[in-house]
Scaffold this motif. Structure first.
Motif, PDB file in Angstrom:
ATOM      1  N   SER A 178      -8.345   7.716  -0.160  1.00 51.39           N
ATOM      2  CA  SER A 178      -8.844   6.339  -0.107  1.00 51.39           C
ATOM      3  C   SER A 178      -7.702   5.342   0.054  1.00 51.39           C
ATOM      4  N   ASN A 229      -7.199   0.296   6.979  1.00 52.27           N
ATOM      5  CA  ASN A 229      -8.218  -0.736   7.128  1.00 52.27           C
ATOM      6  C   ASN A 229      -7.671  -2.138   6.872  1.00 52.27           C
ATOM      7  N   SER A 262      -7.344   2.818   3.007  1.00 53.28           N
ATOM      8  CA  SER A 262      -7.265   1.387   2.700  1.00 53.28           C
ATOM      9  C   SER A 262      -6.127   0.730   3.455  1.00 53.28           C
ATOM     10  N   THR A 267     -14.481   1.152   5.020  1.00 50.44           N
ATOM     11  CA  THR A 267     -14.138   1.310   3.605  1.00 50.44           C
ATOM     12  C   THR A 267     -15.373   1.516   2.735  1.00 50.44           C
ATOM     13  N   MET A 301       0.816  -1.212   0.000  1.00 53.75           N
ATOM     14  CA  MET A 301       0.000   0.000   0.000  1.00 53.75           C
ATOM     15  C   MET A 301       0.856   1.271   0.000  1.00 53.75           C
TER      16      MET A 301
END
Length: 382
Positions: A99, A106, A103, A229, A48
């Motif tokens: 986002s 999360n 993400s 999310t 990520m």
């Protein structure tokens, strides 16, 4: 009105982390240590950082190429589209970056929840395996009774052979099924932690069990809505369509429609109405998602309340059985109770204690799911 227990359940009371099936573990980890291992072993979490960097770079590029002014080129629809789309592209780029950041957070939360779920699964599998002794003892008793019936001519040879074969198959299944469940539970744990598949590990669960009336449930709901999310994605879609609708409305109000040609007027009204419809659809989708969330949140709170009650009921049953134990001892010692009956009553206490532990493990999981998005310092009332 359901009764909410106000006392905090002690971790020492809730969790007995001694491995039943695996023996004495060589490696013991706190839940925090195991969570760190699981996160470091997760390729999607590590990846990520690159996704976030790319999203950030894309936003910087979009910001640079977004024109400060759009010149009229003779096509009114293209003129308005370029004005609006350039701003929407910039907002989309920023949303993509936000986002990506969310993400990553999360993914980490999901790993932690999954670890807890698997550790609880290991404990439940080991308890279930320890209960096979009770099941096997009952089957052995059935086998002995079958032998007595056959010896006394109460059953035919064919029925005897069929029943004996069936009982022996069931005895073997106790071991096979129990071992498979434990093996699977440890395999899931070791895979998550990036370890060899061995049953030489113990992860000690932490425990955050706080009376519901001591929690700011309204703030917890806000935290979930903000960070979940799916809810966040629907919120952002509504925000973007609302932003586009606002930009279109601004131009709809700005340009004097009575000075437009029919084509220009139709184009402007069409773009305005389309933006309005898109916003209304996104707004409805978000509101529906919130309604579903409200129900699931209320169900979660109700589940926690039910677990509190079930735990108290289980404790009362265990206390009653233990109080009766002295009576069982007296009856057994005086010959008024068979060993079969006596063992069955002892097994009942064991099974009740296991049921209590399972309920407390379920409560631990429910609290983890409830509080995963929140900072305890901000949601625990003074």
């Amino acid at each position: 009105m359901k009764k909410i227990i106000c006392g905090i359940l002690c971790a020492a009371l809730i969790f007995a982390n001694t491995a039943v099936y695996a023996g004495i573990p060589k490696f013991r980890y706190s839940f925090e240590e195991a969570a760190k291992m699981a996160i470091e072993n997760a390729p999607n979490y590590r990846g990520m950082d690159s996704t976030i960097d790319k999203a950030s770079d894309a936003y910087d590029v979009q910001e640079k190429v977004t024109p400060k002014e759009i010149r009229y080129t003779g096509n009114f629809k293209t003129f308005v589209d370029k004005q609006v789309d350039s701003q929407i592209k910039l907002e989309n780029a920023y949303t993509s970056y936000q986002s990506a950041v969310l993400s990553k957070e999360n993914i980490k939360r999901d790993i932690i929840l999954n670890l807890r779920r698997i550790v609880i699964g290991v404990q439940k599998a080991e308890m279930a395996y320890s209960e096979t002794d009770i099941g096997k003892r009952n089957k052995q008793n059935e086998l002995e009774l079958l032998e007595i019936r056959y010896e006394n001519g109460l059953i035919s040879r064919n029925d005897y052979n069929d029943s004996k074969r069936k009982i022996k198959d069931e005895l073997k299944a106790f071991d096979d099924d129990g071992e498979k469940a434990v093996d699977l539970a440890y395999r899931q744990l070791n895979t998550l932690l990036g370890r060899e598949d061995e049953k030489d590990i113990e992860v000690k669960l932490d425990d955050t069990v706080i009376p519901l009336d001591k929690l700011d449930l309204a703030q917890i709901k806000k935290d979930i809505i903000k960070k979940d999310t799916d809810l966040n994605a629907k919120y952002e879609q509504r925000r973007l369509t609302d932003y586009k609708y606002g930009l279109m409305k601004e131009r709809y109000d700005k340009y004097e429609l009575d000075k437009f040609t029919d084509t220009m007027r139709n184009d402007m009204e069409e773009m305005y109405e389309e933006a309005k419809r898109d916003y209304e659809v996104a707004d409805k989708a978000y509101e529906n998602a919130i309604d579903r969330f409200e129900k699931s949140f209320n169900d979660m709170i109700e589940d926690i309340e039910d677990l509190y009650e079930d735990i108290e009921d289980a404790k009362e049953k265990i206390a009653e059985e233990k109080e009766n134990r002295s009576l069982y001892d007296l009856k057994y010692d005086s010959g008024r109770m068979s060993k079969l009956e006596y063992d069955a009553l002892g097994d009942k206490i064991t099974l009740l204690e296991h049921e209590l532990k399972k309920l407390e493990l379920d409560l631990n999981m429910k609290y983890a799911e409830l509080l995963i998005y929140s900072d305890l310092k901000k949601v625990v009332k003074e």
